[in-house]
Design a protein around this motif. Structure first.
Motif, PDB file in Angstrom:
ATOM      1  N   VAL A  32       0.851  -1.189   0.000  1.00  0.00           N
ATOM      2  CA  VAL A  32       0.000   0.000   0.000  1.00  0.00           C
ATOM      3  C   VAL A  32       0.886   1.239   0.000  1.00  0.00           C
ATOM      4  O   VAL A  32       1.651   1.448   0.945  1.00  0.00           O
ATOM      5  N   PRO A  33       0.818   2.071  -1.052  1.00  0.00           N
ATOM      6  CA  PRO A  33       1.578   3.325  -1.042  1.00  0.00           C
ATOM      7  C   PRO A  33       1.054   4.255   0.054  1.00  0.00           C
ATOM      8  O   PRO A  33      -0.126   4.208   0.398  1.00  0.00           O
ATOM      9  N   VAL A  34       1.925   5.095   0.585  1.00  0.00           N
ATOM     10  CA  VAL A  34       1.537   6.047   1.624  1.00  0.00           C
ATOM     11  C   VAL A  34       1.801   7.451   1.099  1.00  0.00           C
ATOM     12  O   VAL A  34       2.955   7.824   0.897  1.00  0.00           O
ATOM     13  N   PRO A  35       0.756   8.240   0.872  1.00  0.00           N
ATOM     14  CA  PRO A  35       0.955   9.592   0.336  1.00  0.00           C
ATOM     15  C   PRO A  35       1.572  10.529   1.378  1.00  0.00           C
ATOM     16  O   PRO A  35       1.350  10.379   2.575  1.00  0.00           O
ATOM     17  N   PRO A  39      10.222  10.251   0.049  1.00  0.00           N
ATOM     18  CA  PRO A  39      10.286   9.392  -1.138  1.00  0.00           C
ATOM     19  C   PRO A  39      11.095   8.118  -0.922  1.00  0.00           C
ATOM     20  O   PRO A  39      11.043   7.210  -1.735  1.00  0.00           O
ATOM     21  N   VAL A  40      11.822   8.040   0.178  1.00  0.00           N
ATOM     22  CA  VAL A  40      12.564   6.815   0.466  1.00  0.00           C
ATOM     23  C   VAL A  40      11.612   5.690   0.910  1.00  0.00           C
ATOM     24  O   VAL A  40      11.976   4.526   0.880  1.00  0.00           O
ATOM     25  N   ILE A  41      10.391   6.041   1.272  1.00  0.00           N
ATOM     26  CA  ILE A  41       9.402   5.042   1.690  1.00  0.00           C
ATOM     27  C   ILE A  41       8.505   4.694   0.506  1.00  0.00           C
ATOM     28  O   ILE A  41       7.821   5.551  -0.035  1.00  0.00           O
ATOM     29  N   SER A  42       8.529   3.422   0.124  1.00  0.00           N
ATOM     30  CA  SER A  42       7.706   2.967  -0.999  1.00  0.00           C
ATOM     31  C   SER A  42       6.268   2.707  -0.580  1.00  0.00           C
ATOM     32  O   SER A  42       5.358   2.820  -1.379  1.00  0.00           O
ATOM     33  N   GLY A  43       6.074   2.324   0.664  1.00  0.00           N
ATOM     34  CA  GLY A  43       4.730   2.018   1.143  1.00  0.00           C
ATOM     35  C   GLY A  43       4.780   1.083   2.336  1.00  0.00           C
ATOM     36  O   GLY A  43       5.811   0.944   2.990  1.00  0.00           O
ATOM     37  N   LEU A  44       3.650   0.442   2.578  1.00  0.00           N
ATOM     38  CA  LEU A  44       3.514  -0.505   3.686  1.00  0.00           C
ATOM     39  C   LEU A  44       3.150  -1.867   3.129  1.00  0.00           C
ATOM     40  O   LEU A  44       2.473  -1.978   2.108  1.00  0.00           O
ATOM     41  N   SER A  49       1.348 -10.983  10.124  1.00  0.00           N
ATOM     42  CA  SER A  49       0.672 -10.195  11.171  1.00  0.00           C
ATOM     43  C   SER A  49       1.465  -8.975  11.615  1.00  0.00           C
ATOM     44  O   SER A  49       1.259  -8.450  12.707  1.00  0.00           O
ATOM     45  N   ARG A  50       2.399  -8.526  10.786  1.00  0.00           N
ATOM     46  CA  ARG A  50       3.156  -7.303  11.062  1.00  0.00           C
ATOM     47  C   ARG A  50       3.064  -6.398   9.850  1.00  0.00           C
ATOM     48  O   ARG A  50       2.852  -6.857   8.734  1.00  0.00           O
ATOM     49  N   VAL A  51       3.257  -5.132  10.077  1.00  0.00           N
ATOM     50  CA  VAL A  51       3.282  -4.173   8.976  1.00  0.00           C
ATOM     51  C   VAL A  51       4.721  -3.698   8.806  1.00  0.00           C
ATOM     52  O   VAL A  51       5.322  -3.167   9.736  1.00  0.00           O
ATOM     53  N   ILE A  68       7.789  -0.725  -7.635  1.00  0.00           N
ATOM     54  CA  ILE A  68       7.750  -2.044  -7.022  1.00  0.00           C
ATOM     55  C   ILE A  68       6.779  -2.905  -7.815  1.00  0.00           C
ATOM     56  O   ILE A  68       5.588  -2.631  -7.855  1.00  0.00           O
ATOM     57  N   GLU A  69       7.312  -3.909  -8.442  1.00  0.00           N
ATOM     58  CA  GLU A  69       6.481  -4.863  -9.167  1.00  0.00           C
ATOM     59  C   GLU A  69       5.953  -5.888  -8.171  1.00  0.00           C
ATOM     60  O   GLU A  69       6.598  -6.174  -7.166  1.00  0.00           O
ATOM     61  N   ASN A  70       4.784  -6.430  -8.457  1.00  0.00           N
ATOM     62  CA  ASN A  70       4.259  -7.507  -7.633  1.00  0.00           C
ATOM     63  C   ASN A  70       5.252  -8.672  -7.699  1.00  0.00           C
ATOM     64  O   ASN A  70       5.645  -9.087  -8.784  1.00  0.00           O
TER      65      ASN A  70
END
Length: 143
Positions: A32-35, A39-44, A49-51, A68-70
């Motif tokens: 999940v991208p985080v707006p 920019p160093v963070i691609s998402g979550l 059971s951890r994020v 990030i490709e699946n």
């Protein structure tokens, strides 16, 4: 004395990650991208059971966000009690390296110099010894 290292590629460059800094290697699915974050963070990414906070290692080198490709490779690590996923191009091997194969970082160039602890020699080839802590900017991520 010998050390165990995970060999991976980041931005096309072979790197070694100390095995004591690697929890596991997984493939990213449904992140999940985080707006509005660095920019160093691609998402979550949810894993067991951890994020995990996904770190765009490509951004550290090129200054451009990687996609990030699946099924992308992710090296799971824990820094200061928080789980992170370091996105890498590929994962090659786990190798044993003698401590006398460690070199200083004197001739590494550009962005790599700040992201590495040194270099190691394995099979007559140099590998950058990655500093996983340098990939995590705790102040920016916490903000």
């Amino acid at each position: 004395m010998e050390g165990l290292f995970l060999v991976a590629k980041i931005a096309g460059e072979r790197v070694a990650i100390p095995s004591n800094e690697v929890e596991s290697v997984v493939r990213v699915r449904n992140y999940v991208p985080v707006p509005g974050v660095s920019p160093v963070i691609s998402g979550l990414f949810a894993l067991r059971s951890r994020v995990l906070t996904l770190i765009d290692t490509q951004y550290h080198i090129s200054g451009k966000s990687g996609s990030i490709e699946n099924g992308a490779f992710c090296v799971v690590t824990e820094i200061d009690g928080h789980p992170y996923g370091l996105i890498v191009d590929t994962v090659e091997d786990v190798v044993t390296v003698n401590e006398d194969a460690l070199d200083n970082i004197g001739f590494a160039n550009g962005k790599w110099r700040s992201l590495c602890k040194g270099m190691i020699t394995h099979d007559n080839k140099l590998l950058l010894l990655l500093n996983t802590y340098a990939l995590i900017d705790i102040k920016n991520i916490a903000a």
